[in-house]
Design a protein around this motif. Sequence first.
Motif, PDB file in Angstrom:
ATOM      1  N   ASN A 145     -10.701   4.953  -4.156  1.00 45.06           N
ATOM      2  CA  ASN A 145      -9.904   5.984  -4.114  1.00 45.06           C
ATOM      3  C   ASN A 145      -8.836   6.084  -2.991  1.00 45.06           C
ATOM      4  O   ASN A 145      -7.714   6.485  -2.985  1.00 45.06           O
ATOM      5  CB  ASN A 145     -10.678   7.264  -3.889  1.00 45.06           C
ATOM      6  N   GLU A 146      -9.500   5.522  -1.970  1.00 44.23           N
ATOM      7  CA  GLU A 146      -8.552   5.137  -0.657  1.00 44.23           C
ATOM      8  C   GLU A 146      -7.464   4.230  -0.744  1.00 44.23           C
ATOM      9  O   GLU A 146      -6.305   4.546  -0.521  1.00 44.23           O
ATOM     10  CB  GLU A 146      -9.634   4.721   0.524  1.00 44.23           C
ATOM     11  N   ASP A 154       0.626   3.331  -0.380  1.00 39.48           N
ATOM     12  CA  ASP A 154       2.104   3.225  -0.795  1.00 39.48           C
ATOM     13  C   ASP A 154       2.337   2.201  -2.017  1.00 39.48           C
ATOM     14  O   ASP A 154       2.857   2.425  -3.008  1.00 39.48           O
ATOM     15  CB  ASP A 154       3.099   3.076   0.461  1.00 39.48           C
ATOM     16  N   TYR A 155       1.647   1.205  -1.941  1.00 37.12           N
ATOM     17  CA  TYR A 155       1.813   0.038  -2.952  1.00 37.12           C
ATOM     18  C   TYR A 155       1.333   0.611  -4.177  1.00 37.12           C
ATOM     19  O   TYR A 155       1.911   0.281  -5.196  1.00 37.12           O
ATOM     20  CB  TYR A 155       1.006  -1.181  -2.524  1.00 37.12           C
ATOM     21  N   PHE A 156       0.123   1.122  -4.099  1.00 32.08           N
ATOM     22  CA  PHE A 156      -0.456   1.768  -5.472  1.00 32.08           C
ATOM     23  C   PHE A 156      -0.033   2.829  -6.084  1.00 32.08           C
ATOM     24  O   PHE A 156      -0.312   3.478  -7.129  1.00 32.08           O
ATOM     25  CB  PHE A 156      -1.928   1.470  -5.405  1.00 32.08           C
ATOM     26  N   ARG A 157       0.647   3.902  -5.404  1.00 31.22           N
ATOM     27  CA  ARG A 157       0.955   5.292  -5.561  1.00 31.22           C
ATOM     28  C   ARG A 157       2.289   5.215  -6.263  1.00 31.22           C
ATOM     29  O   ARG A 157       2.518   6.306  -6.932  1.00 31.22           O
ATOM     30  CB  ARG A 157       0.822   6.406  -4.290  1.00 31.22           C
ATOM     31  N   LYS A 177      -4.185  -5.064   2.081  1.00 34.59           N
ATOM     32  CA  LYS A 177      -4.840  -6.133   1.474  1.00 34.59           C
ATOM     33  C   LYS A 177      -6.302  -6.365   1.639  1.00 34.59           C
ATOM     34  O   LYS A 177      -7.186  -6.564   0.909  1.00 34.59           O
ATOM     35  CB  LYS A 177      -4.187  -7.640   1.743  1.00 34.59           C
ATOM     36  N   THR A 178      -6.926  -6.088   3.048  1.00 35.47           N
ATOM     37  CA  THR A 178      -7.879  -6.100   3.354  1.00 35.47           C
ATOM     38  C   THR A 178      -8.848  -5.038   2.543  1.00 35.47           C
ATOM     39  O   THR A 178     -10.069  -5.420   2.097  1.00 35.47           O
ATOM     40  CB  THR A 178      -8.218  -5.917   5.093  1.00 35.47           C
ATOM     41  N   LEU A 179      -8.382  -3.761   2.442  1.00 35.28           N
ATOM     42  CA  LEU A 179      -8.978  -2.943   1.614  1.00 35.28           C
ATOM     43  C   LEU A 179      -9.273  -3.413   0.257  1.00 35.28           C
ATOM     44  O   LEU A 179     -10.107  -2.994  -0.343  1.00 35.28           O
ATOM     45  CB  LEU A 179      -8.452  -1.595   1.598  1.00 35.28           C
ATOM     46  N   ILE A 198     -10.887   5.583 -14.795  1.00 33.11           N
ATOM     47  CA  ILE A 198     -12.130   5.450 -15.431  1.00 33.11           C
ATOM     48  C   ILE A 198     -13.242   5.709 -14.435  1.00 33.11           C
ATOM     49  O   ILE A 198     -14.139   6.435 -14.699  1.00 33.11           O
ATOM     50  CB  ILE A 198     -12.131   4.075 -15.962  1.00 33.11           C
ATOM     51  N   SER A 199     -13.239   5.200 -12.870  1.00 34.10           N
ATOM     52  CA  SER A 199     -14.146   5.560 -12.167  1.00 34.10           C
ATOM     53  C   SER A 199     -13.968   6.956 -11.880  1.00 34.10           C
ATOM     54  O   SER A 199     -15.255   7.441 -11.484  1.00 34.10           O
ATOM     55  CB  SER A 199     -13.503   4.466 -10.961  1.00 34.10           C
TER      56      SER A 199
END
Length: 463
Positions: free
Chosen positions: A64-65, A70-73, A336-338, A445-446
């Motif tokens: 979720n975090e 920004d990259y994924f939203r 990327k670390t996350l 799904i999660s």
Amino acid sequence: MAAGSGMLVLGFATLLLPVVVPRGPPGAAERRCFCQVTGHLDDCTCDVETIDAFNNYKLFPRLNELLESDYFRYYKVNLNKPCPFWNDNSHCGIRDCAVKPCPSDEVPDGIRSGSYKYSEEANSLAEECEEAKRLGAVDGSLSKETQQAVLQWTRHDDSSDSFCEADDIYSPDAEYVDLLLNPERYTGYKGPDAWKIWNSIYEENCFKPQNVKRPLASGRGDDGGHTFYKWLKGVCVEKRAFYRLISGLHASINIHLSARYLLQDTWSEKKWGPNVTEFQQRFDEVITRGEGPRRLKNLYFLYLIELRALSKVRPFFERPGFQLYTGNKSHDAEVKTLLLEVLHLAKSFPLHFDENSLFAGNKKEAAKLKEEFRLHFKNISKIMDCVGCFKCRLWGKLQTQGLGTALKILFSENLIEKIPESGPSYGFQLTRQEIVALFNAFGRISTSVRELENFRNILQNMR
């Protein structure tokens, strides 16, 4: 499963007639939805309880975090493509069907500059691609190997490994959408047009013979699903898996519509929250005549498939040269670390689905079946352009692309194993669109699995 006798159960909306919800002692309502959603899943070595504990307390919070970054939203999508299968002028006029596109100045520069340009190596290769287009298909100054590599890069989205009909993100009709500002929830989109979408998916794309009736199919003889499940049990594991993936996606969407329902709409505020009656009408064992728990178990099957894809694709993201490029270097490194942490968690799951059980027979027959599988799913991705509600269309397109990307990963194992630790990966590629869709689709799904715990707790206290 798209419809029911006296009730149309739809993925993106519902046409529900009044249903009397059975009453009983405390906990009875919870047992009617969840008593069969336990233990081992068919065609898997995993069980529901293991997935619940792993998802809800380990993976879901970190995923979720990640999806809030920004990259994924930001997801680029063309919501104006015409329906390729029937004339469709039934665009929804309900306010909650609308999608709010992002003004261009709100999208990070690194994302807006081009979906391919998300890593240093992609930057240089993209420039080569643009140069190749300007100079023409044949350029004597390039070696044959270089020409081939560049062509592979520019055309990899159209390769035979693609399971989805991808949008042309360079079309003037394609716009960036902030997914956090356009959440998947109940919109009020319903009726025959909405029913037609899922009916087309199940009747024409799930390998089912016309003479086999789906359980709860509207206006037709129903034997309680006996004929259908006898047929499903007798088909090959690949066709059974295909049906269960679509059913699981359908269930997940229905959970979100029930969990984020418009409970109050006044001039001063809108209140969204869980609608237990809506959830029961879709999943209660009595109301759905046994179908609801089966749908929920198919959701868990879908979860395992997409989780397995994340665990398999880790080498692609682990390369030092790969960046989640938005233009903010320090933030990109943190994201990327996350991302790698999420992938490590996915890898650590103890009971992964074994994709080697699929397409494992005679090589010629397996290749033919895989191609049928791919084309059926690609057709479903096209059907998403027929959805009349724009917000439903947005999430339908994203989730089918995400599942299609997961299937592409699972069936590209040999290419992923050959990815070099440094330098470009010519054999296996993912575009930014595919990456964003993959993780957001799994995020849906999660979230569905997490929402089931909430509904279970509510129903336990109901009479």
